[in-house]
Motif scaffolding. Structure first.
Motif, mmCIF file in Angstrom:
data_model
loop_
_atom_site.group_PDB
_atom_site.id
_atom_site.type_symbol
_atom_site.label_atom_id
_atom_site.label_comp_id
_atom_site.label_asym_id
_atom_site.label_seq_id
_atom_site.Cartn_x
_atom_site.Cartn_y
_atom_site.Cartn_z
ATOM 1 N N LYS A 139 0.838 -1.198 0.000
ATOM 2 C CA LYS A 139 0.000 0.000 0.000
ATOM 3 C C LYS A 139 0.877 1.253 0.000
ATOM 4 C CE LYS A 139 -3.663 2.307 2.589
ATOM 5 N NZ LYS A 139 -4.474 2.301 3.808
ATOM 6 N N ALA A 140 1.925 1.237 0.820
ATOM 7 C CA ALA A 140 2.848 2.379 0.872
ATOM 8 C C ALA A 140 3.555 2.560 -0.468
ATOM 9 C CB ALA A 140 3.867 2.175 1.990
ATOM 10 N N LEU A 141 3.913 1.466 -1.112
ATOM 11 C CA LEU A 141 4.564 1.569 -2.423
ATOM 12 C C LEU A 141 3.627 2.189 -3.451
ATOM 13 C CD1 LEU A 141 6.553 -1.798 -2.669
ATOM 14 C CD2 LEU A 141 7.372 0.459 -1.940
ATOM 15 N N ASP A 142 2.365 1.803 -3.403
ATOM 16 C CA ASP A 142 1.377 2.399 -4.311
ATOM 17 C C ASP A 142 1.263 3.909 -4.078
ATOM 18 O OD1 ASP A 142 0.776 0.033 -5.585
ATOM 19 O OD2 ASP A 142 -1.016 -0.369 -4.380
ATOM 20 N N GLN A 143 1.291 4.322 -2.818
ATOM 21 C CA GLN A 143 1.174 5.739 -2.476
ATOM 22 C C GLN A 143 2.414 6.535 -2.866
ATOM 23 O OE1 GLN A 143 0.433 5.485 1.723
ATOM 24 N NE2 GLN A 143 -1.755 5.135 1.463
ATOM 25 N N HIS A 144 3.546 5.869 -3.012
ATOM 26 C CA HIS A 144 4.808 6.548 -3.311
ATOM 27 C C HIS A 144 5.335 6.218 -4.705
ATOM 28 C CE1 HIS A 144 4.569 6.959 1.034
ATOM 29 N NE2 HIS A 144 5.266 8.062 0.856
ATOM 30 N N ASP A 145 4.456 5.777 -5.577
ATOM 31 C CA ASP A 145 4.866 5.434 -6.933
ATOM 32 C C ASP A 145 4.985 6.702 -7.776
ATOM 33 O OD1 ASP A 145 5.474 4.323 -9.343
ATOM 34 O OD2 ASP A 145 3.592 3.241 -9.597
ATOM 35 N N LEU A 146 6.141 7.299 -7.714
ATOM 36 C CA LEU A 146 6.444 8.498 -8.493
ATOM 37 C C LEU A 146 7.600 8.158 -9.427
ATOM 38 C CD1 LEU A 146 6.487 11.008 -5.504
ATOM 39 C CD2 LEU A 146 4.578 10.554 -7.035
ATOM 40 N N SER A 147 7.483 7.020 -10.103
ATOM 41 C CA SER A 147 8.611 6.455 -10.830
ATOM 42 C C SER A 147 9.162 7.352 -11.933
ATOM 43 C CB SER A 147 8.257 5.078 -11.387
ATOM 44 O OG SER A 147 7.079 5.129 -12.142
ATOM 45 N N GLU A 148 8.407 8.309 -12.371
ATOM 46 C CA GLU A 148 8.915 9.215 -13.402
ATOM 47 C C GLU A 148 9.503 10.488 -12.802
ATOM 48 O OE1 GLU A 148 9.078 8.005 -16.472
ATOM 49 O OE2 GLU A 148 8.093 6.245 -15.627
ATOM 50 N N GLU A 149 9.449 10.610 -11.508
ATOM 51 C CA GLU A 149 9.927 11.804 -10.806
ATOM 52 C C GLU A 149 11.455 11.868 -10.825
ATOM 53 O OE1 GLU A 149 9.147 15.254 -8.711
ATOM 54 O OE2 GLU A 149 7.553 13.805 -8.986
ATOM 55 N N ASP A 150 12.007 13.033 -11.091
ATOM 56 C CA ASP A 150 13.440 13.278 -11.026
ATOM 57 C C ASP A 150 13.852 13.265 -9.558
ATOM 58 O OD1 ASP A 150 15.435 15.858 -10.586
ATOM 59 O OD2 ASP A 150 16.011 14.563 -12.278
ATOM 60 N N ILE A 151 14.945 12.559 -9.241
ATOM 61 C CA ILE A 151 15.339 12.383 -7.847
ATOM 62 C C ILE A 151 15.672 13.701 -7.158
ATOM 63 C CG2 ILE A 151 17.754 11.857 -8.413
ATOM 64 C CD1 ILE A 151 15.735 10.412 -5.476
ATOM 65 N N VAL A 152 16.356 14.604 -7.830
ATOM 66 C CA VAL A 152 16.707 15.883 -7.200
ATOM 67 C C VAL A 152 15.443 16.694 -6.917
ATOM 68 C CG1 VAL A 152 17.974 18.046 -7.459
ATOM 69 C CG2 VAL A 152 19.038 15.896 -8.154
ATOM 70 N N LYS A 153 14.496 16.683 -7.841
ATOM 71 C CA LYS A 153 13.223 17.365 -7.615
ATOM 72 C C LYS A 153 12.483 16.728 -6.429
ATOM 73 C CE LYS A 153 8.852 18.556 -9.819
ATOM 74 N NZ LYS A 153 7.999 18.373 -10.986
ATOM 75 N N LEU A 154 12.502 15.401 -6.372
ATOM 76 C CA LEU A 154 11.857 14.694 -5.274
ATOM 77 C C LEU A 154 12.502 15.067 -3.937
ATOM 78 C CD1 LEU A 154 9.833 12.557 -4.260
ATOM 79 C CD2 LEU A 154 11.569 10.822 -4.773
ATOM 80 N N ILE A 155 13.818 15.124 -3.909
ATOM 81 C CA ILE A 155 14.533 15.488 -2.680
ATOM 82 C C ILE A 155 14.108 16.881 -2.208
ATOM 83 C CG2 ILE A 155 16.804 16.094 -1.733
ATOM 84 C CD1 ILE A 155 17.923 13.836 -3.614
ATOM 85 N N LYS A 156 13.997 17.816 -3.146
ATOM 86 C CA LYS A 156 13.665 19.197 -2.798
ATOM 87 C C LYS A 156 12.219 19.376 -2.349
ATOM 88 C CE LYS A 156 17.279 21.198 -5.628
ATOM 89 N NZ LYS A 156 17.637 21.985 -6.804
ATOM 90 N N THR A 157 11.353 18.433 -2.709
ATOM 91 C CA THR A 157 9.931 18.562 -2.374
ATOM 92 C C THR A 157 9.440 17.491 -1.403
ATOM 93 O OG1 THR A 157 9.260 17.241 -4.293
ATOM 94 C CG2 THR A 157 9.424 19.629 -4.610
ATOM 95 N N VAL A 158 10.351 16.696 -0.859
ATOM 96 C CA VAL A 158 9.945 15.597 0.013
ATOM 97 C C VAL A 158 9.201 16.129 1.241
ATOM 98 C CG1 VAL A 158 12.026 15.392 1.437
ATOM 99 C CG2 VAL A 158 10.710 13.364 0.898
ATOM 100 N N ASP A 159 8.192 15.417 1.648
ATOM 101 C CA ASP A 159 7.396 15.746 2.835
ATOM 102 C C ASP A 159 8.042 15.074 4.042
ATOM 103 O OD1 ASP A 159 5.518 15.991 4.872
ATOM 104 O OD2 ASP A 159 3.824 15.306 3.651
ATOM 105 N N MET A 160 8.722 15.870 4.861
ATOM 106 C CA MET A 160 9.435 15.330 6.018
ATOM 107 C C MET A 160 8.476 14.695 7.029
ATOM 108 S SD MET A 160 12.679 15.871 5.415
ATOM 109 C CE MET A 160 13.645 16.034 6.889
#
Length: 190
Positions: free
Chosen positions: A65-86
């Protein structure tokens, strides 16, 4: 084991790529060396606990379920790092380790081994947890094209394969060095 190799490859870019390490370090307000040292300790711990949790049906279902919620497989890693929800990262860690108290105990142990303050480790692990789930989601999606990784056995095997390939296995000390982190953390930037 192909899924494990894919995950190992995917995770490697986090430390092998200077831009990624810099983005992680900047977001967590730590040096690149502190980031690397913390990842050396934290990732095997997180993956090992996730593997243990995935051994049960409820744990595997929760992880899927958590994997389904976090499936952003096309997301650029640096962009993801900058927008991650702590806050999401804290929730993920509490779920991985059972609760806030157990997560804090792990963070304290990782801090001791990495040689940095527990508060910094807590921030790094909260930052990395959603990224790890996104990486696992991407790998799981890829693995599902060739074999089913949709149950506790498949998830436990996937996570166990990564730990085994990285030298972590069930050893108390992960046995990882900086070269292993470069391998363990893979090609997210590709």
């Amino acid at each position: 084991m192909a899924g494990a190799l894919d995950l190992l490859s995917l995770l490697g870019g986090m430390t092998a790529n200077k831009e990624t390490v810099s983005a992680l370090s900047g977001q967590a307000s730590v040096s690149e060396d502190q980031m690397t040292q913390t990842l050396l300790q934290a990732l095997p711990s997180m993956l090992g606990k996730m593997q243990s949790n995935a051994q049960t049906k409820s744990g595997a279902d929760s992880l899927l379920k958590a994997l389904d919620q976090h499936d952003l497989s096309e997301e650029d890693i640096v962009k993801l790092i900058k927008t991650v929800d702590m806050n999401d990262g804290v929730k993920i860690l509490n779920h991985i380790y059972g609760d806030e108290k157990q997560a804090a105990a792990v963070q304290k142990e990782v801090a001791k081994k990495a040689g940095i303050e527990p508060a910094k480790v807590a921030k790094i692990m909260a930052l990395v947890a959603p990224i790890l789930l996104t990486t696992l989601a991407k790998t799981n999606k890829k693995a599902n094209k060739t074999q089913s990784v949709s149950n506790s056995d498949g998830l436990a095997d996937l996570l166990g394969g990564v730990l085994k390939l990285a030298g972590g296995g069930s050893k108390k000390n992960s046995g990882l060095d900086i070269g292993d982190v470069a391998s363990l953390l893979g090609a997210l930037m590709k």
